[in-house]
Each structure stands twice: as structure tokens, then as C-alpha cells.
Scaffold this motif. Structure first.
Motif, PDB file in Angstrom:
ATOM      1  N   CYS A 185      38.980  45.414  40.777  1.00 36.80           N
ATOM      2  CA  CYS A 185      39.801  46.623  40.619  1.00 36.80           C
ATOM      3  C   CYS A 185      40.604  46.847  39.539  1.00 36.80           C
ATOM      4  N   PHE A 186      40.445  48.211  38.899  1.00 33.85           N
ATOM      5  CA  PHE A 186      40.832  48.463  37.490  1.00 33.85           C
ATOM      6  C   PHE A 186      42.527  48.596  37.466  1.00 33.85           C
ATOM      7  N   ILE A 187      43.156  47.760  36.993  1.00 27.83           N
ATOM      8  CA  ILE A 187      44.576  47.541  36.759  1.00 27.83           C
ATOM      9  C   ILE A 187      44.935  47.673  35.406  1.00 27.83           C
ATOM     10  N   ASP A 188      45.830  48.424  34.922  1.00 30.87           N
ATOM     11  CA  ASP A 188      46.264  48.529  33.682  1.00 30.87           C
ATOM     12  C   ASP A 188      45.263  48.188  32.560  1.00 30.87           C
ATOM     13  N   ASN A 226      43.322  33.846  42.471  1.00 34.51           N
ATOM     14  CA  ASN A 226      42.728  34.075  41.328  1.00 34.51           C
ATOM     15  C   ASN A 226      43.189  35.164  40.593  1.00 34.51           C
ATOM     16  N   THR A 227      43.381  36.418  41.222  1.00 26.16           N
ATOM     17  CA  THR A 227      44.241  37.464  40.977  1.00 26.16           C
ATOM     18  C   THR A 227      45.519  37.358  39.979  1.00 26.16           C
ATOM     19  N   VAL A 257      33.597  48.674  41.700  1.00 23.39           N
ATOM     20  CA  VAL A 257      35.078  48.293  41.027  1.00 23.39           C
ATOM     21  C   VAL A 257      35.828  49.526  41.842  1.00 23.39           C
ATOM     22  N   ASN A 258      37.057  49.282  42.063  1.00 22.74           N
ATOM     23  CA  ASN A 258      37.855  50.296  42.899  1.00 22.74           C
ATOM     24  C   ASN A 258      38.763  50.747  41.576  1.00 22.74           C
ATOM     25  N   LYS A 310      39.949  44.802  34.464  1.00 23.73           N
ATOM     26  CA  LYS A 310      39.249  44.521  36.009  1.00 23.73           C
ATOM     27  C   LYS A 310      39.760  43.284  36.565  1.00 23.73           C
ATOM     28  N   VAL A 311      40.189  43.157  37.810  1.00 21.23           N
ATOM     29  CA  VAL A 311      40.665  42.040  38.462  1.00 21.23           C
ATOM     30  C   VAL A 311      40.221  41.883  39.968  1.00 21.23           C
TER      31      VAL A 311
END
Length: 381
Positions: free
Chosen positions: A86-89, A100-101, A282-283, A92-93
Motif C-alpha cells: 500500500c502506497f502511504i506517504d 511488520n507494517t 499495490v494499492n 510502500k508498506v
């Protein structure tokens, strides 16, 4: 010479056709408006020799051995464990959001404190719906819930569904959990795999029977009509059963109004490199107009100097313009569906099964299980 008409060649219709042909030795006509079988599971090799899923990624996962055993009659399997970023700030996490995130987005001391709080409140390797976590009275867990809600959940949901999470049925919001553990896999089911040669090949084998005839590129109402409470095939009263897997409001000419759906504009692109991204999907909850990018070479490994990606742009469903993917679960919509359901009971030889006919979201394993149970329970003789 036809005993059953099945409307729709998706998984529900195809499983029932196979059962009727093989177990009852009855003749089945499948009518499908698209130019292919398989419904939304349809896949094919593109110009880059990459097996792609035309209607978005379909990843088979289940805990139901009966479903696996049934489908294994028609395919061998490749093991596949789906992982999503997931693309955050700007980074990718891993999602679903897990331990883990925590360490990917927070300083180590903060992540460790949150991990300990989660372990003291929830069972290890369990899944907690985000809206349930938001109810926590612990200030650290409330902080975490707000973070996940704001960064991952709320904007993605708004794009995907065009509404706020609080206005949606819990069956939908529960599909976005927090995972209490370190498993990066998107699913945690016992069986996670893909048909070795794709879903279309599997379904072709399912339908390879002398008792099954298929008409694609054909609208049900081109061949059939409803008069009084009877079905007519080529203007002759049809004495057999009609198994309908399509949109129930369309069947009855929108007698009680349209049932709303969400659709998706699928944009495929060829990229001139071996791989485009790190994982299959990837979200993008907060950036861009699309919700996610899927790269099919991660799902079906292929030797190719190019790669194929899919960007998904959610949109409102419009009759005759795009494809109905997801029923929109609200109490008003369910009440409207129930009017159609009650009306359908007036037709003695009509059976309803499937996502569109039942106005209900099914995963692939769920719809196979549903069709198998439907076959056992209904009076098909």
C-alpha cells in the motif's frame, strides 16, 4: 430437448451445468450475453504472452476442501500466495496492516509499544475489522485505529464505493482488517493457489460434456420471454427449469427500480521493462484516481521482456455502458432486492443463484460452494 436453461456462464452457472449434465444426465442450454465463458474469472494470454485476468485479479483461496476437490477434477494447481503493498506517504508498506507494517511506518519504540498493546487485547494471528478497532477505549489503540483508518481505509473506500465506510454494511468493511501477527500474505486460508492453465481452461473442461450447449454473444431475452408466470423458449412454453444467474432487476424489467452496483474501468498497459513493481498488487488509497495496480507477471510467471499492468478506476454502474461488479450493500438496497426476490417466487420453474441474481458478494470459493449446495438442496429432478 432441453431440460434446463442456465442464464450466465460464470462460475455459478458453469458448476450447476456440470452437475446437471454429469449427475442427472439432463440436457442444459447455457445462454451468455458476453462473447466468452467464465464470467468475471475469464482470463487469456495477451500480446506479451502474459496470462491476464480481464476483469481484475482473481486469486483463489479457501479453507473448504470440498471446493478444492471438486475443482481439481478440471485443473491442476500452482501454489500462489498473494501479497499486497500500500502506497502511504511516499512509501510502500505491507497490507493487511500487520506487525511488520507497524515497524515500516512508526519509530521502533512506538511500533513495539503498539505491538504489545495489540497482543494484550487480541488473539495472535486473528483479524480485527478496522471499525471494531476504532471503538477501542485505549488511547494508543485508538491512535493506531485512526492512523489506519485515515491513511489506508477511508479514502480507498470512498474511491471504491463512492460512500463513507460508516454508511456501508459490515460485511464489506470487515474485508479490510488489521492482522494481529507478521504474516504478509493478503489471505490466510489453508489453500491458496491458481489453476495451472488459467480459469478459462478449467471452466472449458467443466463444460466439456455432450449434454451442455453454450450460446455466447446472446441476450437471454433474444431467445426467451416471460408471459404471465411462465417462460417461453422460441415462443414455445418451456416446461423445464430456468436457472438465472444474471441481474434480477433486469430479468423483471426493473419492475421495482434499478439495483445499484459499483463498476470499474479496467485500464491495461504494456510496460517496456521486465517488471514494473515489487509485488503483484499495490494499492493507492490516497493518491491518484485509480485504487490499485496489478502486475500479472507476478501472478503467472512468464518469460517476457515486457510486462502488463492493470490500473483500476472505480465508477458508478450504468446500464448498458459498463459492467456491474459489486452490489452496494445498504438496508434500502436490500429491501428493494427483497421485493424482486418475493416476486420471483411466483415463477414455479425459476431458480436464482449467484452474485447478481442474489445481489450478494461472493468470493470464488464461496460461489462454488454455493452452487454445489444449491444443487444438493434444490429439487432438480
Amino acid at each position: 430437448m432441453i431440460d434446463y436453461i442456465i442464464v450466465g456462464a460464470g462460475l455459478a452457472g458453469c458448476v450447476l451445468a456440470e452437475r446437471i449434465a454429469n449427475k442427472l444426465d439432463k440436457k442444459v442450454l447455457i445462454i451468455e450475453k458476453r462473447n466468452h465463458i467464465g464470467g468475471n474469472c475469464f482470463d487469456y494470454k495477451d500480446e506479451n504472452n502474459i496470462l491476464i485476468h480481464k476483469y481484475g485479479p482473481h486469486l483463489f483461496h479457501t479453507n473448504n476442501k470440498e471446493v478444492v476437490d471438486y475443482l481439481s477434477q478440471f485443473t491442476s494447481w500452482d501454489i500462489y500466495n498473494h501479497e499486497v503493498l500500500c502506497f502511504i506517504d511516499g512509501k510502500k508498506v505491507s497490507i493487511p496492516f500487520n506487525f511488520n507494517t507497524l515497524y515500516e511506518v512508526f519509530p521502533q519504540s512506538k511500533a513495539k509499544a503498539l505491538e504489545e498493546k495489540l497482543l494484550s487485547n487480541f488473539e495472535y494471528n486473528s483479524k480485527i475489522p478496522i471499525l471494531e478497532l476504532k471503538k477501542s477505549e485505549d488511547k494508543d489503540l485508538a491512535f493506531l485505529a485512526d492512523y489506519i483508518y485515515d491513511k489506508i481505509f477511508v479514502n480507498y473506500t470512498a474511491k471504491q464505493w463512492g460512500m463513507k465506510p460508516e454508511d456501508m454494511d459490515s460485511a464489506v468493511t470487515a474485508r479490510v482488517p488489521v492482522f494481529i501477527g507478521r504474516d504478509n500474505r493478503y489471505f490466510n486460508d489453508k489453500y491458496q493457489m491458481l489453476p495451472a492453465n488459467g480459469y478459462t481452461k478449467m471452466i472449458e473442461k467443466m463444460l466439456n460434456h455432450k449434454n451442455i450447449k453454450i450460446m455466447t454473444n446472446t441476450d437471454f431475452k433474444e431467445l426467451c420471454s416471460l408471459k404471465e408466470k411462465d417462460f417461453y423458449l422460441f415462443d414455445t412454453k418451456f416446461e423445464g427449469k430456468v436457472i438465472y444467474t444474471g441481474q434480477i432487476d433486469e430479468l423483471f424489467d426493473y419492475k421495482f427500480g434499478e439495483l445499484p452496483y459499483r463498476s470499474v474501468d479496467m485500464k491495461f498497459e504494456t510496460v517496456e521493462k521486465k517488471f514494473y513493481q515489487e509485488k503483484a498488487t499495490v494499492n493507492y488509497p490516497n493518491d491518484y484516481d485509480f485504487t490499485r495496480i496489478t502486475e500479472f507477471k507476478h501472478i503467472h510467471p512468464t518469460k517476457s521482456d515486457k510486462t502488463t499492468i492493470l490500473k483500476e478506476y472505480p465508477q458508478e454502474y450504468r446500464i448498458g455502458v459498463n459492467t456491474p461488479y459489486y452490489p452496494i450493500f445498504t438496508s434500502t438496497n436490500q429491501e428493494n432486492y427483497n421485493k424482486y426476490l418475493e416476486y420471483s417466487k411466483e415463477f414455479e420453474n425459476l431458480l436464482l443463484v449467484g452474485r447478481l441474481a442474489e445481489y450478494k458478494y461472493y468470493d470464488m470459493d464461496d460461489i462454488v460452494e454455493r452452487a454445489l449446495e444449491f444443487f444438493k438442496k434444490e429439487n432438480f429432478d
